[in-house]
Design a protein around this motif. Structure first.
Motif, short mmCIF file in Angstrom:
data_model
loop_
_atom_site.label_atom_id
_atom_site.label_comp_id
_atom_site.label_asym_id
_atom_site.label_seq_id
_atom_site.Cartn_x
_atom_site.Cartn_y
_atom_site.Cartn_z
N UNK A 216 0.81 -1.21 0.00
CA UNK A 216 0.00 0.00 0.00
C UNK A 216 0.85 1.27 0.00
N UNK A 217 2.13 1.12 0.35
CA UNK A 217 3.05 2.26 0.36
C UNK A 217 4.18 2.07 -0.65
N UNK A 218 4.03 1.13 -1.56
CA UNK A 218 5.04 0.90 -2.59
C UNK A 218 6.33 0.33 -2.05
N UNK A 219 6.24 -0.44 -0.97
CA UNK A 219 7.43 -1.03 -0.36
C UNK A 219 7.23 -2.53 -0.20
N UNK A 220 7.89 -3.31 -1.03
CA UNK A 220 7.90 -4.75 -0.91
C UNK A 220 9.27 -5.25 -1.33
N UNK A 221 9.94 -5.96 -0.43
CA UNK A 221 11.24 -6.53 -0.79
C UNK A 221 11.56 -7.72 0.10
N UNK A 222 12.51 -8.51 -0.37
CA UNK A 222 12.92 -9.72 0.32
C UNK A 222 14.41 -9.94 0.10
N UNK A 223 15.16 -10.03 1.18
CA UNK A 223 16.60 -10.26 1.12
C UNK A 223 17.00 -11.20 2.26
N UNK A 224 17.61 -12.31 1.91
CA UNK A 224 18.11 -13.24 2.92
C UNK A 224 19.63 -13.29 2.82
N UNK A 225 20.28 -13.46 3.96
CA UNK A 225 21.74 -13.58 3.97
C UNK A 225 22.45 -12.26 3.79
N UNK A 226 21.78 -11.16 4.14
CA UNK A 226 22.39 -9.84 3.98
C UNK A 226 22.66 -9.20 5.34
N UNK A 227 22.96 -7.91 5.33
CA UNK A 227 23.45 -7.21 6.51
C UNK A 227 22.44 -7.12 7.66
N UNK A 228 22.95 -7.38 8.85
CA UNK A 228 22.28 -7.04 10.11
C UNK A 228 23.35 -6.46 11.03
N UNK A 229 22.99 -5.44 11.79
CA UNK A 229 23.94 -4.86 12.73
C UNK A 229 23.15 -4.27 13.89
N UNK A 230 23.64 -4.48 15.12
CA UNK A 230 22.92 -4.00 16.30
C UNK A 230 23.91 -3.42 17.30
N UNK A 231 23.50 -2.32 17.94
CA UNK A 231 24.37 -1.67 18.90
C UNK A 231 23.54 -0.99 19.99
N UNK A 232 24.18 -0.71 21.12
CA UNK A 232 23.54 0.12 22.13
C UNK A 232 23.29 1.49 21.52
N UNK A 233 22.24 2.16 22.00
CA UNK A 233 21.84 3.44 21.40
C UNK A 233 21.28 4.34 22.47
#
Length: 214
Positions: free
Chosen positions: A191-208
């Protein structure tokens, strides 16, 4: 006798503390964290802010999650993001308004700088969000809108998770950013023109952490 009293408003700002989780279409690890352009010249990503504790405009927002789903047309720091904000459906109306004021830049400070990167805020959606993520391992779900699971990258002989220090997006001095890889990453917002699928790509997490007290 007339007396005029000026009252300070110490609750006009915000203090937010938790984690920032980024998942995107780039190969590992994230170019944005070192100020470089995204793979292929554009990024299909999300940034999830899980607020373990904090308040905005005097409103307690502890325990809530906000996700910025974005198509970024070039270098992240150059702006022009096309974004949809997903806000935890557990948030009451007052909390939603406070979060939108803070992350929308109305309360000033560093969040106003972050908000300036968004060229078009397409929509704000209130949705049940599951955030079970620690050190780039776990899952993130927004009911019917996004689904992701991920694991940390472990390359050392003892299995220690790979980390990045002193990046462009570090907001807590000395806090490492944990590098990971998505097992599954789906965004479903047609409904907002956003559809995608990616496996095996970037993830990153940090304190904020971000705060501003005008």
């Amino acid at each position: 006798m007339n007396t005029t009293t000026t009252t300070a408003t110490p609750t006009a700002g915000y203090h937010l503390d938790g984690t920032m989780l980024e998942i995107c279409s780039c190969a590992v690890s994230c170019p944005c964290f070192i100020g470089e352009d995204p793979d292929g010249g554009e990024c299909f990503g999300l940034i999830a802010f899980h607020l373990e504790r904090g308040a905005a405009r005097g409103v307690d927002v502890s325990g809530l999650t906000l996700v910025n789903v974005a198509h970024i047309p070039g270098n992240a720091l150059a702006g022009g993001w096309r974004s949809v904000l997903l806000i935890d459906s557990r948030a009451e109306d007052e909390q939603v308004e406070a979060l939108l004021d803070a992350f929308g830049g109305k309360l000033g400070g560093p969040l106003a700088d972050l908000a300036s990167l968004v060229g078009e805020l397409v929509a704000v959606e209130r949705v049940p969000i599951i955030h079970e993520a620690r050190e780039a391992e776990g899952r993130l779900e927004a009911e019917g809108m996004l689904e992701a699971s991920f694991a940390p990258i472990r390359v050392s002989p003892d299995g220690t998770a790979a980390t990045l220090h002193d990046s462009a997006f570090t907001t807590v001095k000395g806090a490492p950013a944990y590098l990971g890889k998505s097992r599954r990453y789906r965004v479903t917002l047609p409904q907002h023109g956003m559809e995608w699928s990616f496996d095996g790509h970037n993830t990153i997490q940090t304190r904020w952490m971000m705060e501003h007290r005008p």
